[in-house]
Every structure is written in structure tokens, then in C-alpha cells.
Design a protein around this motif. Structure first.
Motif, PDB file in Angstrom:
ATOM      1  N   SER A   9       0.806  -1.221   0.000  1.00  0.00           N
ATOM      2  CA  SER A   9       0.000   0.000   0.000  1.00  0.00           C
ATOM      3  C   SER A   9       0.841   1.275   0.000  1.00  0.00           C
ATOM      4  N   LEU A  10       2.155   1.142   0.190  1.00  0.00           N
ATOM      5  CA  LEU A  10       3.016   2.321   0.273  1.00  0.00           C
ATOM      6  C   LEU A  10       3.288   2.921  -1.095  1.00  0.00           C
ATOM      7  N   ASN A  11       3.291   4.259  -1.141  1.00  0.00           N
ATOM      8  CA  ASN A  11       3.682   4.926  -2.377  1.00  0.00           C
ATOM      9  C   ASN A  11       5.209   5.093  -2.378  1.00  0.00           C
ATOM     10  N   GLU A  12       5.745   5.703  -3.411  1.00  0.00           N
ATOM     11  CA  GLU A  12       7.195   5.830  -3.577  1.00  0.00           C
ATOM     12  C   GLU A  12       7.861   6.564  -2.411  1.00  0.00           C
ATOM     13  N   LEU A  13       7.269   7.653  -1.959  1.00  0.00           N
ATOM     14  CA  LEU A  13       7.860   8.420  -0.861  1.00  0.00           C
ATOM     15  C   LEU A  13       7.774   7.659   0.459  1.00  0.00           C
ATOM     16  N   GLU A  14       6.664   6.983   0.684  1.00  0.00           N
ATOM     17  CA  GLU A  14       6.514   6.184   1.906  1.00  0.00           C
ATOM     18  C   GLU A  14       7.504   5.024   1.914  1.00  0.00           C
ATOM     19  N   MET A  15       7.850   4.514   0.734  1.00  0.00           N
ATOM     20  CA  MET A  15       8.865   3.465   0.643  1.00  0.00           C
ATOM     21  C   MET A  15      10.235   3.990   1.065  1.00  0.00           C
ATOM     22  N   ALA A  40      15.035  10.827   5.924  1.00  0.00           N
ATOM     23  CA  ALA A  40      14.504  10.024   4.821  1.00  0.00           C
ATOM     24  C   ALA A  40      14.255  10.872   3.569  1.00  0.00           C
ATOM     25  N   HIS A  41      14.453  12.193   3.680  1.00  0.00           N
ATOM     26  CA  HIS A  41      14.273  13.131   2.570  1.00  0.00           C
ATOM     27  C   HIS A  41      12.827  13.168   2.078  1.00  0.00           C
ATOM     28  N   VAL A  42      11.905  13.223   3.036  1.00  0.00           N
ATOM     29  CA  VAL A  42      10.477  13.328   2.736  1.00  0.00           C
ATOM     30  C   VAL A  42       9.863  14.366   3.668  1.00  0.00           C
ATOM     31  N   SER A  43       8.583  14.658   3.489  1.00  0.00           N
ATOM     32  CA  SER A  43       7.893  15.611   4.358  1.00  0.00           C
ATOM     33  C   SER A  43       7.404  14.921   5.631  1.00  0.00           C
ATOM     34  N   THR A  44       7.076  15.728   6.628  1.00  0.00           N
ATOM     35  CA  THR A  44       6.517  15.172   7.858  1.00  0.00           C
ATOM     36  C   THR A  44       5.171  14.518   7.589  1.00  0.00           C
ATOM     37  N   THR A  45       4.416  15.051   6.631  1.00  0.00           N
ATOM     38  CA  THR A  45       3.129  14.451   6.261  1.00  0.00           C
ATOM     39  C   THR A  45       3.325  13.038   5.720  1.00  0.00           C
ATOM     40  N   THR A  46       4.374  12.828   4.947  1.00  0.00           N
ATOM     41  CA  THR A  46       4.668  11.492   4.420  1.00  0.00           C
ATOM     42  C   THR A  46       4.976  10.531   5.557  1.00  0.00           C
TER      43      THR A  46
END
Length: 65
Positions: A9-15, A40-46
Motif C-alpha cells: 500500500s506504500l507509495n514511492e515516498l513512503e517506501m 529520509a528526505h520526505v515531508s513530515t506528512t509522508t
């Protein structure tokens, strides 16, 4: 730890978050959301979406309050 169904169920950023978590297991429980997102180089929302999908409890602060 994580189910195959949850991982699918994870998208690319969640991966990216998942990969970071798996590579840094000892440190992750002590990190706040902002630290994990930065590393992880993503947003806090991710990170929050990742936690929700994985059934994990998220803490917004680094001092546990």
C-alpha cells in the motif's frame, strides 16, 4: 514487523521512509517525526501517512511530550 499487504500500500515516498526505518532500526524509535522526515528526505506528512498505514504510533516531539 510489517505485513506484505501494508508494504504494497506504500507509495514511492513512503517506501523511502520504510527503507530508512529498516536500515536504522535502533535509532528510529528515538527520533521525532521531523528528524525522520529530514533523514529520509520526505515531508513530515509522508512520515505520518507511513505511520498510519503501518499501524504505528507517531510522536511529534523528541522529548516524548
Amino acid at each position: 514487523m510489517f505485513t506484505a499487504q501494508a508494504l504494497k500500500s506504500l507509495n514511492e515516498l513512503e517506501m523511502l521512509v520504510y527503507q530508512y526505518v529498516m536500515e536504522h532500526r535502533p535509532a528510529v524509535p528515538y527520533m521525532c517525526i521531523r528528524e525522520l522526515a529530514t533523514e529520509a528526505h520526505v515531508s513530515t506528512t509522508t512520515v505520518l501517512r507511513f505511520c498510519k498505514k503501518m499501524g504505528a504510533r507517531a510522536s511529534r516531539s523528541s522529548n516524548g511530550s
